[in-house]
Design a protein around this motif. Structure first.
Motif, PDB file in Angstrom:
ATOM      1  N   GLY A  59      19.368  93.563   2.482  1.00 22.02           N
ATOM      2  CA  GLY A  59      19.982  94.767   1.579  1.00 22.02           C
ATOM      3  C   GLY A  59      21.558  94.933   1.490  1.00 22.02           C
ATOM      4  N   GLU A  60      22.130  94.796   2.717  1.00 23.78           N
ATOM      5  CA  GLU A  60      23.628  95.452   2.788  1.00 23.78           C
ATOM      6  C   GLU A  60      24.328  93.097   1.958  1.00 23.78           C
ATOM      7  OE1 GLU A  60      24.132  94.884   6.921  1.00 23.78           O
ATOM      8  OE2 GLU A  60      22.771  97.008   7.328  1.00 23.78           O
ATOM      9  N   VAL A  61      23.509  92.090   2.469  1.00 19.06           N
ATOM     10  CA  VAL A  61      24.502  91.517   1.518  1.00 19.06           C
ATOM     11  C   VAL A  61      24.114  91.594   0.564  1.00 19.06           C
ATOM     12  CG1 VAL A  61      23.599  88.495   1.240  1.00 19.06           C
ATOM     13  CG2 VAL A  61      23.242  89.421   3.385  1.00 19.06           C
ATOM     14  N   VAL A  62      22.936  91.739  -0.189  1.00 14.76           N
ATOM     15  CA  VAL A  62      23.176  92.480  -2.025  1.00 14.76           C
ATOM     16  C   VAL A  62      24.223  93.257  -1.573  1.00 14.76           C
ATOM     17  CG1 VAL A  62      21.744  93.005  -3.715  1.00 14.76           C
ATOM     18  CG2 VAL A  62      20.323  91.871  -2.029  1.00 14.76           C
ATOM     19  N   GLY A  63      24.104  94.735  -1.392  1.00 14.82           N
ATOM     20  CA  GLY A  63      25.589  95.774  -1.599  1.00 14.82           C
ATOM     21  C   GLY A  63      26.360  95.209  -1.153  1.00 14.82           C
ATOM     22  N   LEU A  64      27.146  93.891  -0.505  1.00 19.57           N
ATOM     23  CA  LEU A  64      28.334  93.078  -0.309  1.00 19.57           C
ATOM     24  C   LEU A  64      28.512  92.547  -2.499  1.00 19.57           C
ATOM     25  CD1 LEU A  64      28.639  91.981   2.882  1.00 19.57           C
ATOM     26  CD2 LEU A  64      29.668  93.375   1.874  1.00 19.57           C
ATOM     27  N   GLY A  65      28.050  92.425  -2.185  1.00 19.46           N
ATOM     28  CA  GLY A  65      27.455  91.389  -4.285  1.00 19.46           C
ATOM     29  C   GLY A  65      27.601  90.267  -4.322  1.00 19.46           C
ATOM     30  N   TRP A  66      26.890  90.092  -2.698  1.00 20.17           N
ATOM     31  CA  TRP A  66      26.191  88.298  -2.920  1.00 20.17           C
ATOM     32  C   TRP A  66      24.752  87.737  -2.872  1.00 20.17           C
ATOM     33  CZ3 TRP A  66      28.120  88.252   2.607  1.00 20.17           C
ATOM     34  CH2 TRP A  66      29.930  88.159   3.288  1.00 20.17           C
ATOM     35  N   TYR A  67      24.749  87.465  -3.455  1.00 17.01           N
ATOM     36  CA  TYR A  67      23.146  86.530  -3.992  1.00 17.01           C
ATOM     37  C   TYR A  67      22.335  85.413  -2.454  1.00 17.01           C
ATOM     38  CZ  TYR A  67      25.339  87.291  -8.451  1.00 17.01           C
ATOM     39  OH  TYR A  67      26.661  87.441  -9.097  1.00 17.01           O
ATOM     40  N   GLY A  68      20.779  85.974  -2.886  1.00 16.71           N
ATOM     41  CA  GLY A  68      19.697  85.340  -1.944  1.00 16.71           C
ATOM     42  C   GLY A  68      19.050  84.592  -2.397  1.00 16.71           C
ATOM     43  N   VAL A  69      19.359  82.544  -1.712  1.00 16.45           N
ATOM     44  CA  VAL A  69      18.118  82.162  -2.437  1.00 16.45           C
ATOM     45  C   VAL A  69      16.606  82.483  -2.812  1.00 16.45           C
ATOM     46  CG1 VAL A  69      17.584  79.114  -2.936  1.00 16.45           C
ATOM     47  CG2 VAL A  69      19.844  80.549  -1.860  1.00 16.45           C
ATOM     48  N   ASP A  70      15.972  82.674  -3.591  1.00 18.34           N
ATOM     49  CA  ASP A  70      14.436  82.664  -4.138  1.00 18.34           C
ATOM     50  C   ASP A  70      13.757  81.691  -2.963  1.00 18.34           C
ATOM     51  OD1 ASP A  70      12.195  84.304  -3.706  1.00 18.34           O
ATOM     52  OD2 ASP A  70      12.233  84.558  -5.802  1.00 18.34           O
ATOM     53  N   HIS A  71      13.540  81.685  -2.375  1.00 25.88           N
ATOM     54  CA  HIS A  71      12.480  80.660  -1.798  1.00 25.88           C
ATOM     55  C   HIS A  71      10.993  81.383  -1.786  1.00 25.88           C
ATOM     56  CE1 HIS A  71      14.766  77.115  -1.763  1.00 25.88           C
ATOM     57  NE2 HIS A  71      16.073  78.050  -0.164  1.00 25.88           N
ATOM     58  N   SER A  72      10.817  81.906  -2.287  1.00 27.92           N
ATOM     59  CA  SER A  72       9.193  82.881  -1.844  1.00 27.92           C
ATOM     60  C   SER A  72       8.060  82.165  -2.458  1.00 27.92           C
ATOM     61  CB  SER A  72       9.204  84.151  -2.287  1.00 27.92           C
ATOM     62  OG  SER A  72       9.258  84.176  -4.035  1.00 27.92           O
ATOM     63  N   GLN A  73       8.482  80.658  -3.777  1.00 30.39           N
ATOM     64  CA  GLN A  73       7.304  80.059  -3.906  1.00 30.39           C
ATOM     65  C   GLN A  73       7.933  78.490  -3.374  1.00 30.39           C
ATOM     66  OE1 GLN A  73       7.449  81.982  -7.629  1.00 30.39           O
ATOM     67  NE2 GLN A  73       5.398  83.243  -7.554  1.00 30.39           N
ATOM     68  N   THR A  74       8.744  77.893  -3.219  1.00 27.03           N
ATOM     69  CA  THR A  74       9.344  77.127  -2.948  1.00 27.03           C
ATOM     70  C   THR A  74       8.341  76.340  -1.979  1.00 27.03           C
ATOM     71  OG1 THR A  74      11.407  78.081  -2.983  1.00 27.03           O
ATOM     72  CG2 THR A  74      11.034  75.211  -2.099  1.00 27.03           C
ATOM     73  N   THR A  75       7.403  76.776  -1.247  1.00 25.17           N
ATOM     74  CA  THR A  75       6.257  75.693  -0.434  1.00 25.17           C
ATOM     75  C   THR A  75       5.716  76.037  -1.272  1.00 25.17           C
ATOM     76  OG1 THR A  75       7.635  76.667   2.183  1.00 25.17           O
ATOM     77  CG2 THR A  75       5.810  76.011   1.396  1.00 25.17           C
ATOM     78  N   GLU A  76       5.248  76.473  -1.785  1.00 20.68           N
ATOM     79  CA  GLU A  76       3.545  76.182  -2.399  1.00 20.68           C
ATOM     80  C   GLU A  76       4.113  76.044  -3.964  1.00 20.68           C
ATOM     81  OE1 GLU A  76       1.232  79.117  -5.630  1.00 20.68           O
ATOM     82  OE2 GLU A  76       3.328  79.845  -4.515  1.00 20.68           O
ATOM     83  N   LEU A  77       4.915  75.002  -4.310  1.00 21.54           N
ATOM     84  CA  LEU A  77       5.890  74.677  -5.690  1.00 21.54           C
ATOM     85  C   LEU A  77       6.045  73.183  -5.672  1.00 21.54           C
ATOM     86  CD1 LEU A  77       7.261  77.171  -7.752  1.00 21.54           C
ATOM     87  CD2 LEU A  77       5.009  75.964  -8.215  1.00 21.54           C
ATOM     88  N   LEU A  78       6.467  72.918  -4.675  1.00 19.21           N
ATOM     89  CA  LEU A  78       7.650  71.193  -3.995  1.00 19.21           C
ATOM     90  C   LEU A  78       6.874  71.378  -2.713  1.00 19.21           C
ATOM     91  CD1 LEU A  78      10.728  72.744  -5.299  1.00 19.21           C
ATOM     92  CD2 LEU A  78       9.159  71.686  -6.118  1.00 19.21           C
ATOM     93  N   GLY A  79       6.765  72.133  -1.723  1.00 23.81           N
ATOM     94  CA  GLY A  79       5.966  71.527  -0.260  1.00 23.81           C
ATOM     95  C   GLY A  79       7.242  72.302   0.332  1.00 23.81           C
ATOM     96  N   PRO A  80       7.051  72.007   2.287  1.00 18.31           N
ATOM     97  CA  PRO A  80       7.578  72.584   2.597  1.00 18.31           C
ATOM     98  C   PRO A  80       8.825  72.018   2.902  1.00 18.31           C
ATOM     99  CG  PRO A  80       5.684  71.437   3.772  1.00 18.31           C
ATOM    100  CD  PRO A  80       5.295  72.026   2.484  1.00 18.31           C
ATOM    101  N   TRP A  81       9.127  70.404   2.614  1.00 14.25           N
ATOM    102  CA  TRP A  81      10.443  70.316   3.029  1.00 14.25           C
ATOM    103  C   TRP A  81      11.102  71.237   2.672  1.00 14.25           C
ATOM    104  CZ3 TRP A  81      11.879  66.695   7.027  1.00 14.25           C
ATOM    105  CH2 TRP A  81      11.546  66.598   7.415  1.00 14.25           C
ATOM    106  N   TYR A  82      11.194  71.588   1.450  1.00 13.44           N
ATOM    107  CA  TYR A  82      11.806  71.692   0.099  1.00 13.44           C
ATOM    108  C   TYR A  82      12.735  72.705  -0.355  1.00 13.44           C
ATOM    109  CZ  TYR A  82      11.663  67.911  -2.641  1.00 13.44           C
ATOM    110  OH  TYR A  82      11.672  66.274  -3.096  1.00 13.44           O
ATOM    111  N   PRO A  83      12.895  74.257   1.281  1.00  8.45           N
ATOM    112  CA  PRO A  83      13.644  75.406   1.253  1.00  8.45           C
ATOM    113  C   PRO A  83      14.407  74.628   2.270  1.00  8.45           C
ATOM    114  CG  PRO A  83      11.380  75.754   1.909  1.00  8.45           C
ATOM    115  CD  PRO A  83      10.601  74.783   1.699  1.00  8.45           C
ATOM    116  N   VAL A  84      14.540  73.922   3.208  1.00  7.61           N
ATOM    117  CA  VAL A  84      15.868  73.245   4.173  1.00  7.61           C
ATOM    118  C   VAL A  84      16.881  72.347   2.932  1.00  7.61           C
ATOM    119  CG1 VAL A  84      14.548  71.486   5.441  1.00  7.61           C
ATOM    120  CG2 VAL A  84      16.765  73.258   5.641  1.00  7.61           C
TER     121      VAL A  84
END
Length: 470
Positions: free
Chosen positions: A395-420
């Protein structure tokens, strides 16, 4: 704080440290499914697949079964010129007698394994041998996950062209489906550089390749700092010497029996192999930290991600910052904050040990200022990648105006290697980068931004409250 031998084995992708939280707090201008559905129209993704080394060959379909899937990776012209032909049941049947080869195995976290393969290729270059690169094994995501081919992470045709030299993958040499266990003699470097383990460095790779290895202990003179128990480095030319007949012969001792067939074989001369090549330098330990690093200059900077991974990274950035369809992707500054497994060096006082966000923000502003001064470019988008799980911190990261990478569905869609893999490509694809001191993932991302983008970089020190004061 002293230099420690740190690996990325416990580095967790963002999907495990707040992915669902990020999914909630970052606005979804387009659904993830819609993003990937649009990929189907791009011919590039016709090649999107995993091909793993397992007991039986298999291809995991990614995203949807409607996207065309390729068969096994085929030979390039360079491969054909340096092998007898298509992959064979026994690797020796595919090796040309007028060529010499070199290989080794990995045994650390993923980024350290990437660095190990850079060392492998550089050692092959200075010994006039053809490198044979194995797959990546899943030390950072769990051993139940199948390995992934080197060539599904890095663009091998581009790599070969940049080097001007042949590079082979093991699946091009030996048939994935082969059940034949083959004997080979290799050098045991691990016992020569440390006194804790009285055996070669363990790796899961030989089992995947079905190799039964008889190891010969390398001579103690390969150790970079003799009799210094706190360092485990050897040098490229010490190992190179063992690949040439005279030094090889003079260094032979009784080999260990191989574990399966119980044979004792001297180090192979046609395919010279070493148990572990992570702790190798030309002049000093942990040499990737220095700009003269030959393994980086002559090899690492030419190891670009595949077009598929580069494209995925850009799409994740676009989604994170909310780029409208049809608009160009703006330049970004990437941050990598590694915290989770570094706790072992902090004890209970992580607040006074980890660098706080305001300290990181100061470095980000320095990067912005340098980019403006050197390139006349105003960069406003900052992408955070981290293994931190705490939602308050995010939340503090967002408060600085920065963006996070949403990997909440990456493993499901692409496989467990792909987040990293996607995170690494995002980190290396920015015009600026701020990383974490002593993290090899940050180190290699920093090198990529410098080499690929002529970018501005900073490294945040940590360990006590004033570690990054300047």
């Amino acid at each position: 704080m002293q230099r420690n031998n740190l690996s990325e084995e416990n580095l967790l992708p963002t999907s495990r440290d707040g992915g669902r939280f990020l999914a909630d707090i970052f606005p979804k201008r387009r659904s993830l499914f819609a993003v990937f559905a649009s990929f189907a129209t791009i011919s590039l993704l016709g090649f999107l697949s995993f091909t793993f080394w397992t007991e039986q060959p298999r291809t995991q379909t990614i995203i949807t079964e409607d996207i065309p899937q390729p068969s096994n990776v085929t030979h390039s012209t360079l491969s054909d010129a340096n092998l007898i032909g298509a992959p064979t049941a026994q690797f020796r049947d595919n090796l040309r007698p007028d060529r010499k080869y070199l290989t080794s195995w990995i045994s650390a976290g993923w980024t350290n394994d990437v660095m190990t393969y850079m060392n492998l290729v550089y050692l092959a270059i200075i010994t006039d041998r053809i490198p044979i690169i194995p797959m990546f094994t899943p030390s950072h995501i769990g051993t139940s996950v199948p390995p992934i081919d080197f060539g599904l992470v890095f663009d091998v045709p581009r790599f070969r062209k940049a080097l001007g030299k042949p590079v082979l993958e093991w699946h091009e040499v030996k048939d994935r489906a082969s059940g034949l266990v083959e004997e080979i003699g290799c050098w045991n470097t691990w016992e020569a550089v440390q006194e804790r383990d009285h055996h070669p460095r363990h790796s899961y790779v030989p089992a995947h390749l079905k190799l039964d290895i008889s190891y010969t202990k390398a001579p103690s003179w390969i150790k970079l700092i003799p009799k210094f128990e706190h360092d485990m480095h050897t040098t490229f030319w010490a190992l190179a010497a063992l690949a040439f007949p005279e030094t090889r012969t003079a260094s032979l001792v009784t080999p260990l029996e191989s574990p399966e067939h119980h044979v004792s074989l001297p180090p192979d001369e046609h395919v010279v192999c070493y148990d572990y090549l992570y702790f190798v330098g030309a002049n000093q330990p942990f040499e990737f930290e220095f700009d003269y690093s030959p393994a980086w200059r002559y090899v690492g900077q030419h190891m670009h991600f595949t077009p598929i991974i580069e494209h995925l990274a850009e799409e994740y950035v676009r989604r994170a910052i909310g780029v409208v369809e049809g608009e160009p992707t703006p330049p970004w500054i990437a941050i990598h904050v590694r915290r989770g497994d570094f706790k072992v060096f902090c004890g209970e006082n992580t607040d006074g040990c980890y660098a706080p966000l305001p300290v990181i923000a100061r470095r980000v502003e320095e990067v912005k200022a340098e980019i403006l001064e050197r390139k006349g470019m105003v960069v406003t988008h900052v992408i955070m990648t981290s293994d931190e799980r705490n939602s308050t911190w995010w939340g503090e990261v967002v408060g600085l105006g920065w963006y996070g990478v949403d990997h909440s569905q990456t493993t499901e869609l692409l496989g467990p290697w792909y987040p990293v893999l996607i995170d690494a490509a995002i980190q290396g694809g920015g015009v600026g980068f701020v990383g974490t001191d002593r993290s090899t993932m940050s180190l290699i991302a920093r090198r990529r931004v410098q080499s690929w983008k002529d970018g501005a970089v900073r490294t945040v020190k940590w360990g006590k409250p004033d570690s990054d004061d300047h």
